[in-house]
Every structure is written in structure tokens, then in C-alpha cells.
Write a protein that holds these residues in place. Structure first.
Motif, PDB file in Angstrom:
ATOM      1  N   SER A  32       1.286  -0.702  -0.108  1.00 34.19           N
ATOM      2  CA  SER A  32       0.051  -0.136   0.524  1.00 34.19           C
ATOM      3  C   SER A  32       0.774   1.430  -0.140  1.00 34.19           C
ATOM      4  O   SER A  32       0.525   2.387  -1.077  1.00 34.19           O
ATOM      5  CB  SER A  32      -0.548   0.045   0.697  1.00 34.19           C
ATOM      6  N   ILE A  35       1.702   1.561  -3.825  1.00 34.35           N
ATOM      7  CA  ILE A  35       0.609   2.419  -4.715  1.00 34.35           C
ATOM      8  C   ILE A  35       0.355   4.134  -4.066  1.00 34.35           C
ATOM      9  O   ILE A  35      -0.050   4.275  -4.781  1.00 34.35           O
ATOM     10  CB  ILE A  35      -0.066   1.342  -3.911  1.00 34.35           C
ATOM     11  N   ASN A  36       0.200   3.808  -2.871  1.00 36.08           N
ATOM     12  CA  ASN A  36      -0.701   4.920  -2.672  1.00 36.08           C
ATOM     13  C   ASN A  36       0.548   6.735  -2.520  1.00 36.08           C
ATOM     14  O   ASN A  36      -0.171   7.293  -2.741  1.00 36.08           O
ATOM     15  CB  ASN A  36      -1.366   5.188  -1.210  1.00 36.08           C
ATOM     16  N   TRP A  37       1.890   6.186  -2.213  1.00 35.33           N
ATOM     17  CA  TRP A  37       2.763   7.662  -1.698  1.00 35.33           C
ATOM     18  C   TRP A  37       3.876   7.222  -3.101  1.00 35.33           C
ATOM     19  O   TRP A  37       4.903   8.573  -3.005  1.00 35.33           O
ATOM     20  CB  TRP A  37       3.301   7.032  -0.470  1.00 35.33           C
ATOM     21  N   PRO A  40       1.647   7.822  -7.341  1.00 30.01           N
ATOM     22  CA  PRO A  40       1.156   8.960  -8.080  1.00 30.01           C
ATOM     23  C   PRO A  40       1.920   9.684  -8.808  1.00 30.01           C
ATOM     24  O   PRO A  40       2.086  10.201  -8.938  1.00 30.01           O
ATOM     25  CB  PRO A  40       0.970   9.024  -6.806  1.00 30.01           C
ATOM     26  N   SER A 219       6.479   0.920  -8.574  1.00 25.84           N
ATOM     27  CA  SER A 219       5.458   0.234  -8.476  1.00 25.84           C
ATOM     28  C   SER A 219       4.679  -0.889  -9.386  1.00 25.84           C
ATOM     29  O   SER A 219       4.236  -1.727  -9.118  1.00 25.84           O
ATOM     30  CB  SER A 219       4.868   1.376  -8.920  1.00 25.84           C
TER      31      SER A 219
END
Length: 441
Positions: A32, A35-37, A40, A219
């Protein structure tokens, strides 16, 4: 201190992204977080490049056509460009078929792995199959119909409709040649200024390139492994023969076919060409999008390889929409691989149909990640191979997509060099920097 060259920065970002992804898998770091930090940042980088792709194509093509001066020159350069693009595409498809038939990678794929992949990716393959079925049922003239936009503003809002933007830009450029010069000159100056603005924006965006490349590679590694790292390793090993065939074919295009073109039509050393186009190749590898890479490709070809803006602004945007040598080669290898893996024999007429279908499909394939898979299903349907078989190659496709995009971009730049040479130019010497110009790339 002397700045690190852009291509070195991109390589460092790529390597560090791979290292981070490997460490994340080995030590079980939370998916996570990546993927989240981290992801992007890569998404922002790609979106920024896509943001300027349409205005760049529109402005550069209008200016390029208008600067040709007369219709005869447009038809001459356009005819050369399309002819060379079609020839390289046919060569790529034929080369892919030869490799697949010689090494027969599909016949060594384990049955258990094939069944597992079919089950795992059945939904994904089915959704792509529905899209391909809709395309297959269309009129034979539908691709021609799709070239003409019913609303140019909606076309410019969708990167997948780039061919419509190209058509509109060509029509505007031709119209500018047909009206009095004093009336058309303000319009040409406007789009010329817009083109310069876009190129400057490219310089700003490329400051983010090393960080975007790092985020994309990190990623990718994490998403490929998922919750079961061992599965990712097994899939890559099971599909190694197929992957090696595709990569081998792509390498032959870059190291044999394009150098042969250079030998026939230019006096430039191929190593010098590689040196100039390297940043665009690295960017193509990380974004998997020839359209997103187009701004950098144009800048490198003009400023580092010495091709005139007159030629590059016409040949390269057109190539980013209709010339997909890497994708065509991949489609031919993949079609034969799937047929072999499913125990289906292909006749000579079937393989000739692959050449025809893959060539035509490459013209209509959007220069965005994943578009090649949809077009592949059309090729499979044309030779009677079940579309669900595409599930066999989805696992390594993301990595192969990155590699074939490099070939697509290299092919576009190679054709630009060939066309420039046949027009009496002497590509190879970089464009002189204007006083006070800052080298960002």
C-alpha cells in the motif's frame, strides 16, 4: 559542478526503482505504501506528458505542413514517409513470424501453467475480447471513417483519437498553403509560437523524469509480484521462451534492420544516432507510450540529431500514430505462440493473414500502454485462434510493452533521419544553441 546528463539521471532512476521494488518484495514492505505514495509520482509524470501530446501534434503538424511551401513537397515527403513506415512494419511482422516458427516457444509452455493463466486472466481477456469483437464487426471502411472527427474539440480531449487530430492538422496546414500568404502568416506564427511554448513545457516536465521513472519501475515491480512473489517468478520463468523470442526480434529490428536503413540512405553513424535518441528511448521504456514520448523524441531528433523542424514536425507525429514496428513484431510472435500453446496449426495462408492484419492493425493502434493487446485479438480472430488465448501472454505483457515501445520510438526517429537525408539534409550535427539558451535535456 557539471550537471549529470538527463539520460544518466533516467538510468539511475530506473535502476533505483528496480532495487527498491526488489527490496520491497524480499522484505515484505507494505504494498500500500508503494501504491499510495510512490506510484502517484509516476502517474503525474505520464499525465504531464500526455497533457502536451495533443497540442504538440496539432501545432507542429500545422507549422510543418505550412512551412513546406507547396503541395508537391508535402506529397513527396508524405509519400516517402508512409512508404518507409509500411515497409518497416511488414519487415517487423515477417521477422516475428520467422522467429516464432523457428524456435516454437508455445510448444514448451507447461500445460499446468497455461491452465492457471487461462483461469486467472479469463475476465481480463474476455473484456478485451468484447472490445475487439466490436471492432471486427465494423465495416471494412470504418477505419477510414474514424480518421475524420465529427468534433475536433472532443478529439483533442482524447489521446486515443490522435489520428483524428493528425488529420485535422494536415487539412489546416494544406488550407494555409492555399490561401494568400499575408492572411495565413498570422495563423502560422501563432501555432509556431504555441509549438515553442510546448517545447519549453517539455523542458519543465523533464525535470521530473528521473523521479517519475523511479516511481514507475518501483510500482511495476511491486504490482507484478502482488501478494505472492513466487507466482511472479514462476510466470516469468514459464514464459521465458516466448519473452526471449519477442525481445530477440525487437533487438534485431534495432540492431540490424534500422542500421541497414541508415547504411542505405544516410551517412550518419548508427552509434551517433543512439547517443542522440537515448533519452527518448529510456522514456519510452518507462512510460510504454510512444504518444507520451513524442515531445522528447521531437526535441532530440531536431536538436541532437540535426533533422530540420520541417521534416521532424511532419514525420514524427505521423509515426507516433501509424508506425508501430515493435507492436507489429510482438503481435506476430504472440499470435503464433498462442496457436502453438493451444495445439492449433497455422497454414501459410494463416501466416500471410497475420502479416496483413498486423500491418493494418498497427496503423489503427493508439500509442498508449496496452493498446497492442486489443489489436492482437483482431489478429487472432482473423486466423481463427480463440481470443481467450490472450490470457497466456498477459503476465509478461507489461514488460514487453515497455520494450516494444522503445522500438516504436526508435523506428519513428530512424524514418525521420531517412526522410531528411533523401530531402538533401545532412542529419548528424546538433543544432547550434542560441545565446543564453539553457540546456535542460
Amino acid at each position: 559542478m557539471k550537471r549529470i546528463p538527463l539520460h544518466i539521471q533516467i538510468v539511475l532512476g530506473l535502476v533505483l526503482g528496480l532495487v527498491y521494488g526488489w527490496l520491497s518484495i524480499q522484505f515484505g514492505w507494505p504494498t500500500s505504501f508503494t501504491i499510495n505514495w510512490i506510484k502517484p509520482i509516476g502517474t503525474i509524470f505520464i499525465n504531464a506528458l500526455k497533457m502536451i501530446a495533443v497540442p504538440l501534434v496539432l501545432a507542429s503538424l500545422i507549422v510543418g505542413v505550412a512551412n513546406l511551401g507547396d503541395i508537391s513537397k508535402l506529397s513527396r515527403i508524405g509519400g516517402k514517409t508512409i512508404l518507409v513506415y509500411l515497409c518497416t512494419t511488414v519487415i517487423a511482422v515477417t521477422l516475428g513470424l520467422l522467429i516464432a516458427n523457428i524456435f516454437q516457444p508455445g510448444k514448451i509452455l507447461p500445460t499446468a501453467t497455461r491452465d492457471e493463466l487461462m483461469t486467472l486472466y479469463q475476465t481480463d481477456a474476455g473484456s478485451r475480447g468484447e472490445t475487439a469483437e466490436q471492432l471486427r464487426r465494423q465495416s471494412p471502411l470504418q477505419p477510414v471513417v474514424d480518421i475524420v472527427p465529427d468534433n475536433i474539440f472532443s478529439a483533442t480531449a482524447d489521446n486515443g483519437r490522435m489520428l483524428q487530430v493528425v488529420f485535422f492538422a494536415l487539412i489546416v496546414g494544406i488550407a494555409l498553403l492555399q490561401i494568400p500568404k499575408e492572411k495565413g502568416e498570422p495563423v502560422v506564427r501563432f501555432f509556431d509560437g504555441l509549438n515553442d511554448i510546448i517545447i519549453k513545457i517539455v523542458e519543465f516536465i523533464m525535470l521530473l523524469a528521473p523521479y517519475g521513472v523511479f516511481a514507475l519501475m518501483a510500482s511495476l515491480m511491486v504490482e507484478l509480484a502482488g501478494d505472492n512473489p513466487e507466482r511472479a517468478y514462476q510466470l516469468l520463468k514459464a514464459l521465458g521462451a516466448y519473452t526471449a523470442c519477442v525481445l530477440g526480434g525487437l533487438a534485431l529490428m534495432v540492431l540490424v534492420v534500422y542500421p541497414a536503413l541508415f547504411k542505405l540512405f544516410t551517412r550518419m553513424k548508427y552509434g551517433r544516432f543512439f547517443e542522440g535518441i537515448r533519452p527518448a528511448q529510456l522514456l519510452a521504456f518507462t512510460t510504454s507510450s510512444s504518444s507520451a514520448t513524442l515531445p522528447v523524441t521531437m526535441r532530440q531528433v531536431e536538436e541532437e540529431l540535426g533533422v530540420s523542424e520541417e521534416v521532424s514536425s511532419f514525420v514524427l507525429p505521423l509515426g507516433a500514430t501509424i508506425n508501430m514496428d515493435g507492436t507489429s513484431l510482438y503481435q506476430s510472435v504472440a499470435a503464433v505462440f498462442i496457436a502453438q500453446a493451444l495445439g492449433l496449426g497455422l497454414t501459410l495462408s494463416d501466416q500471410l493473414m497475420i502479416v496483413l492484419t498486423a500491418t493494418l492493425a498497427s496503423i489503427g493502434s493508439a500509442g498508449v500502454p496496452g493498446a497492442g493487446l486489443v489489436m492482437l485479438i483482431i489478429v487472432l480472430e482473423a486466423i481463427g485462434v480463440p481470443a481467450a488465448g490472450i490470457a497466456l501472454i498477459i503476465a509478461p505483457d507489461r514488460i514487453l510493452d515497455m520494450c516494444r515501445t522503445v522500438v516504436n520510438v526508435t523506428g519513428d526517429a530512424s524514418v525521420a533521419m531517412v526522410v531528411a537525408s533523401t530531402e538533401g539534409e545532412n542529419p548528424g550535427a546538433p543544432r547550434p544553441k542560441t545565446p543564453g539558451e539553457k540546456a535542460v535535456l
